[in-house]
Design an enzyme around this catalytic site. Structure first.
Site, short mmCIF file in Angstrom:
data_model
loop_
_atom_site.label_atom_id
_atom_site.label_comp_id
_atom_site.label_asym_id
_atom_site.label_seq_id
_atom_site.Cartn_x
_atom_site.Cartn_y
_atom_site.Cartn_z
CD GLU A 10 -3.21 -0.10 1.94
OE1 GLU A 10 -4.26 -0.90 1.80
OE2 GLU A 10 -2.98 0.40 3.06
CG HIS A 20 8.24 -29.31 -0.31
ND1 HIS A 20 8.76 -30.66 -0.55
CD2 HIS A 20 9.14 -28.75 0.75
CE1 HIS A 20 9.75 -30.82 0.20
NE2 HIS A 20 10.04 -29.64 0.92
CE LYS A 37 -12.16 1.48 1.20
NZ LYS A 37 -11.59 2.41 2.38
O1 PA5 Z 1 -3.13 1.41 5.86
C1 PA5 Z 1 -4.43 2.04 5.80
O2 PA5 Z 1 -4.46 3.22 6.40
C2 PA5 Z 1 -5.39 1.11 5.50
O3 PA5 Z 1 -5.03 0.02 4.98
C3 PA5 Z 1 -6.39 0.63 6.81
O4 PA5 Z 1 -5.47 0.26 7.85
C4 PA5 Z 1 -7.67 0.03 6.44
O5 PA5 Z 1 -8.30 0.44 5.13
C5 PA5 Z 1 -8.60 -0.18 7.30
O6 PA5 Z 1 -8.98 1.43 7.58
P1 PA5 Z 1 -9.59 1.74 9.00
O7 PA5 Z 1 -8.64 1.46 10.02
O8 PA5 Z 1 -10.24 3.15 8.77
O9 PA5 Z 1 -11.01 0.98 9.12
#
Ligand code: PA5
Length: 415
Positions: A271, A292, A406
């Site tokens: 990310e 494996h 989303k």
């Molecule tokens: O790194 C990030 O910000 C995202 O991956 C969030 O951790 C994930 O989308 C969850 O979001 P939230 O904590 O707002 O529910």
């Protein structure tokens, strides 16, 4: 402290090429331009915060046999990684005095939710909902189910007292906590989801699992104070290899307890770096099991991989291979060897085979699987990820691309 060894990559990229990638500027940018609150998390940790987390954890442990943690991405992977790394991947199956920890709200499967509810059975449980935004659909749906369960089993007072909220100040969840008198922990607003494992997000479930959270944070603090050179070395080595066409990084470890740390690492790097048509694809291999399954591809497939091995100098437990009467397995010469020696020999053998087969190898060494090693490693990875992202010219802290699915989902569901 994490030790980085890049010697297994030097046949693929020269030290000179690596030196050309300067981590100094990214480091300066981290200090000045970008959100950098997460960098100071280990030094901001203090007795007040530690006591606050431990008091809530004690109340949960006193009242419940199960804690259900609702969250997705950075809001659950770090806690799960830490519990498996420090305690065991089979933590819930162990005989222990601390509650089972179950994770939900990290997918949209009704079957998964139903199974978690059945696994809780008639045991006493509490819920910790973790969401920085407070509006993530997977977590919100799971919260509906668990609020109803709490209310049906314990009534409105039980619902109030057994639901614990972890979120950003000002989020809809904190508002709900304030209106309904649920206990809550505020996430530091300047710390992004996938950089939040060393905050209340990861530390509360760890404390409920009986982990010494002060030890986690002591490991992180030591890394924060002394680990910048090693983190920069790892970041520059992987970026130098990326420039040579190595666009997949396989993180590999010979300890099954590391598997969820691999999952957490995938989110952190994927990310943070995967933007603007750039990014090293993060993959994880659980050795020797995956030798494996993936071993053939790694050894002889397309040469676009780099591999990063995580190893531990000392085992927590070190059983000896027994003798007995079985001779047909041809392993009599290693009867009496300890398992650490065999596991270590496998790591050396695999690294050599993969380097010979054309895969550059980086090595990260830690003393052992412990709370302080987890804290150190988590901090090391977050710092090197931020440096590596900045070297490749992307902002490590946003995740604009996550919105695309989303938007489609909300349109389909009419939300
Ligand atoms: O790194 C990030 O910000 C995202 O991956 C969030 O951790 C994930 O989308 C969850 O979001 P939230 O904590 O707002 O529910």
């Amino acid at each position: 402290m994490i030790k980085v060894d890049i010697s297994g990559a030097l046949g693929f990229v020269s030290e000179d090429e690596m030196r050309k990638i300067n981590a100094k500027e990214p480091l300066e940018k981290l200090e000045t331009l970008y959100e950098n609150g997460w960098m100071r998390v280990p030094s901001a940790y203090n007795k007040d915060l530690s006591d606050k987390i431990k008091n809530i954890a004690k109340k949960i442990s006193d009242e419940s046999e199960v804690l259900v943690v609702l969250g997705i991405g950075g809001s659950y992977l770090g806690a799960r990684a830490a519990i498996e790394f420090i305690k065991s991947p089979n933590y819930n199956l162990l005989r222990k005095k601390t509650p089972d920890i179950m994770f939900a709200g990290n997918n949209l499967s009704g079957e998964y939710l139903d199974e978690i509810i059945r696994l809780i059975g008639d045991r006493n449980f509490s819920v910790n909902v973790v969401s920085k935004s407070g509006s993530t659909i997977e977590t919100a749906i799971a919260l509906r189910f668990f609020k109803e369960l709490l209310k049906n089993k314990y009534g409105p007072i039980g619902l109030r007292d057994r639901l614990y909220i972890t979120s950003d100040i000002g989020s809809p969840l904190i508002k709900m906590a304030q209106e309904n008198n649920h206990a809550y922990l505020e996430m530091p607003p300047e710390v992004g989801g996938r950089y939040s494992v060393l905050t209340v997000v990861g530390l509360l479930p760890c404390a409920v699992a009986g982990i010494d959270i002060d030890e986690i944070m002591a490991g992180a603090k030591e890394e924060f104070e002394n680990g910048i050179d090693e983190a920069s070395l790892y970041a520059t080595a992987r970026q130098a290899l990326y420039r040579k066409g190595r666009n997949i990084e396989m993180l590999a470890c010979f300890e099954p307890a590391f598997k969820y740390t691999g999952e957490w690492w995938k989110q952190l790097f994927g990310e943070s770096e995967g933007k603007e048509s750039k990014g090293i694809f993060p993959a994880y291999a659980d050795y020797s099991a995956d030798l494996h399954s993936l071993g053939q591809l790694i050894q002889e497939g397309e040469r676009n991989l780099m591999e990063t091995f995580v190893s531990f100098s000392e085992p927590r437990i070190n059983p000896i291979i027994p003798g007995g009467e079985m001779h047909i397995d041809k392993i009599n010469p290693i009867v009496g060897f300890n398992m650490h020696k065999v596991n270590n020999s496998a790591a050396i053998a695999v690294m050599k085979a993969h380097i010979d087969g054309g895969v550059p190898v980086l090595e990260l060494n830690l003393p052992k699987l412990s709370a302080s090693s987890f804290g150190a490693l988590a901090y090391f990875f977050m710092r090197s990820c931020a440096i590596s992202s900045l070297i490749s010219g992307v902002n490590p802290f946003g995740q604009p691309g996550v919105e695309a699915y989303k938007k489609n989902l909300f349109a389909i569901l009419g939300l």
